[in-house]
Design an enzyme around this catalytic site. Structure first.
Site, PDB file in Angstrom:
ATOM      1  CG  HIS A 117      -4.148  -1.698  -1.120  1.00 38.76           C
ATOM      2  ND1 HIS A 117      -5.269  -2.481  -1.317  1.00 38.76           N
ATOM      3  CD2 HIS A 117      -4.464  -0.849  -0.105  1.00 38.76           C
ATOM      4  CE1 HIS A 117      -6.205  -2.129  -0.453  1.00 38.76           C
ATOM      5  NE2 HIS A 117      -5.751  -1.130   0.294  1.00 38.76           N
ATOM      6  CG  MET A 126      -8.053   7.211   3.042  1.00 42.43           C
ATOM      7  SD  MET A 126      -7.185   7.190   4.624  1.00 42.43           S
ATOM      8  CE  MET A 126      -6.349   5.597   4.502  1.00 42.43           C
ATOM      9  CG  HIS A 139      -9.337   0.250   0.284  1.00 43.63           C
ATOM     10  ND1 HIS A 139      -8.681   0.026   1.485  1.00 43.63           N
ATOM     11  CD2 HIS A 139     -10.670   0.287   0.590  1.00 43.63           C
ATOM     12  CE1 HIS A 139      -9.566  -0.047   2.459  1.00 43.63           C
ATOM     13  NE2 HIS A 139     -10.776   0.118   1.951  1.00 43.63           N
ATOM     14  CB  SER A 141      -0.895   0.021   1.244  1.00 45.73           C
ATOM     15  OG  SER A 141      -1.375   1.337   1.448  1.00 45.73           O
ATOM     16  N   GLY A 174       1.406  -1.850   4.189  1.00 48.19           N
ATOM     17  CA  GLY A 174       1.839  -0.475   3.943  1.00 48.19           C
ATOM     18  C   GLY A 174       3.127  -0.164   4.679  1.00 48.19           C
ATOM     19  CB  SER A 175       3.758   0.951   8.171  1.00 49.43           C
ATOM     20  OG  SER A 175       2.921   0.000   8.785  1.00 49.43           O
ATOM     21  CG  MET A 196     -11.196  -2.712   6.068  1.00 41.35           C
ATOM     22  SD  MET A 196      -9.763  -2.320   5.064  1.00 41.35           S
ATOM     23  CE  MET A 196      -8.732  -1.416   6.224  1.00 41.35           C
ATOM     24  CG  MET A 254     -11.180   3.419   2.894  1.00 39.75           C
ATOM     25  SD  MET A 254      -9.591   3.315   3.738  1.00 39.75           S
ATOM     26  CE  MET A 254      -8.505   3.353   2.319  1.00 39.75           C
ATOM     27  CG  ASP A 278      -6.017  -2.865   3.788  1.00 43.26           C
ATOM     28  OD1 ASP A 278      -4.886  -2.583   4.227  1.00 43.26           O
ATOM     29  OD2 ASP A 278      -6.734  -2.058   3.163  1.00 43.26           O
ATOM     30  N   GLY A 331      -8.552   4.179   7.745  1.00 42.24           N
ATOM     31  CA  GLY A 331      -8.244   5.594   7.914  1.00 42.24           C
ATOM     32  C   GLY A 331      -6.753   5.894   7.999  1.00 42.24           C
ATOM     33  CG  ASP A 386      -5.003   2.356   1.500  1.00 42.49           C
ATOM     34  OD1 ASP A 386      -6.003   1.607   1.454  1.00 42.49           O
ATOM     35  OD2 ASP A 386      -3.885   1.975   1.859  1.00 42.49           O
TER      36      ASP A 386
HETATM   37  C1  DX5 Z   1      -6.084   1.644   6.151  1.00 44.37           C
HETATM   38  C2  DX5 Z   1      -5.679   1.233   4.761  1.00 44.37           C
HETATM   39  C3  DX5 Z   1      -4.570   0.240   4.693  1.00 44.37           C
HETATM   40  C4  DX5 Z   1      -3.257   0.727   5.225  1.00 44.37           C
HETATM   41  C5  DX5 Z   1      -2.438  -0.430   5.650  1.00 44.37           C
HETATM   42  O1  DX5 Z   1      -7.198   2.463   6.073  1.00 44.37           O
HETATM   43  O2  DX5 Z   1      -6.788   0.676   4.086  1.00 44.37           O
HETATM   44  O3  DX5 Z   1      -4.396  -0.215   3.354  1.00 44.37           O
HETATM   45  O4  DX5 Z   1      -2.499   1.406   4.273  1.00 44.37           O
HETATM   46  O5  DX5 Z   1      -1.326   0.076   6.290  1.00 44.37           O
HETATM   47  P1  DX5 Z   1      -0.521  -0.829   7.310  1.00 44.37           P
HETATM   48  O6  DX5 Z   1      -0.017  -1.998   6.542  1.00 44.37           O
HETATM   49  O7  DX5 Z   1       0.587   0.083   7.781  1.00 44.37           O
HETATM   50  O8  DX5 Z   1      -1.475  -1.221   8.408  1.00 44.37           O
HETATM   51 ZN    ZN Z   2      -6.485  -0.279   2.070  1.00 46.41          ZN
END
Ligand code: DX5
Ligand code: ZN
Length: 220
Positions: free
Chosen positions: A33, A37, A66, A8, A195-196, A137, A68, A173, A142, A35
């Site tokens: 991926h 928002m 994705h 992500s 992501g992180s 999720m 949101m 996710d 967020g 995100d």
């Molecule tokens: C949260 C996102 C995730 C997020 C995951 O709202 O949908 O895709 O980027 O990040 P990590 O892997 O750091 O939890």
């Molecule tokens: Zn996501």
């Protein structure tokens, strides 16, 4: 289907986004991926179709959006024309979930539904025959960098057969990293968003991706 890590970009360094994406692509990453928002459906703002279009120029990887956002129906066409290959929406944001899924698929891209930790997985059961993907999720949507919530998978085993019969790809996710990934292997999940754990200071995105992907492939 081979299991895979989907990085992500939420945690990427956007000042060198092209290099960061290239790093995971060079290590064999196939799905990115994205995100999206809107500061309304979730209390955070990221990016829209403009940046998806830019990322489309940066890579041949599959782009998974994705969404949101409130009222995704107003914007889905923009994300598809920007180059998204997969569009994932939260059912509560659609006026007709079936119509939304069908209108995404009618444009030749894959469509999926997302279930939040405070929702039951069974809310998407009526749509199995229309969906290409289910995204579970494992954090409250967020923000990146939150802790993995194992309880979101409790109801998955009873749905696995039906998901397989309908050819629905299952994805998770949130909070997936070197430590937590062991808890989600061998559960019928095909794709793991990270992501992180991919975009951080410890190693290059490609190296982090490979470490995670190897854990997925070796099933540990
Ligand atoms: C949260 C996102 C995730 C997020 C995951 O709202 O949908 O895709 O980027 O990040 P990590 O892997 O750091 O939890
Ligand atoms: Zn996501």
């Amino acid at each position: 289907m081979a299991s895979q890590i989907a990085p992500s970009v939420l945690s990427a360094d956007f000042s060198r986004l092209g290099d960061q994406i290239q790093s995971v692509a060079d290590s064999g990453g196939e799905v990115l991926h994205l995100d999206v928002m809107d500061g309304h459906y979730v209390p955070n703002l990221t990016f829209g179709p403009l940046l998806v279009r830019a990322m489309r120029k940066m890579t041949d990887m599959v782009l998974e959006a994705h969404l949101m956002i409130s009222e995704p129906d107003l914007y889905i066409d923009n994300f598809i024309s920007a180059g998204a290959d997969i569009v994932l929406v939260h059912p509560s944001t659609c006026s007709s979930v079936k119509d939304t899924l069908n209108s995404i698929k009618a444009q030749g891209v894959k469509a999926g539904l997302v279930v939040n930790p405070d929702e039951k997985l069974s809310i998407v059961e009526p749509y199995f025959s229309e969906m290409d993907q289910l995204l579970i999720m494992s954090v409250v949507p967020g923000f990146g960098g939150q802790s993995f919530m194992p309880e979101v998978l409790y109801d998955l085993p009873q749905m696995s057969q039906s998901l397989m019969e309908n050819d629905v790809l299952v994805e998770i996710d949130g909070g997936i990293n070197m430590t937590t990934i062991g808890a989600v292997l061998d559960k019928g999940i095909n794709r793991f968003v990270a992501g992180s754990a991919v975009f951080n200071e410890h190693a290059s995105p490609g190296e982090n991706f490979s470490t995670l992907q190897n854990l997925v492939v070796s099933g540990r």
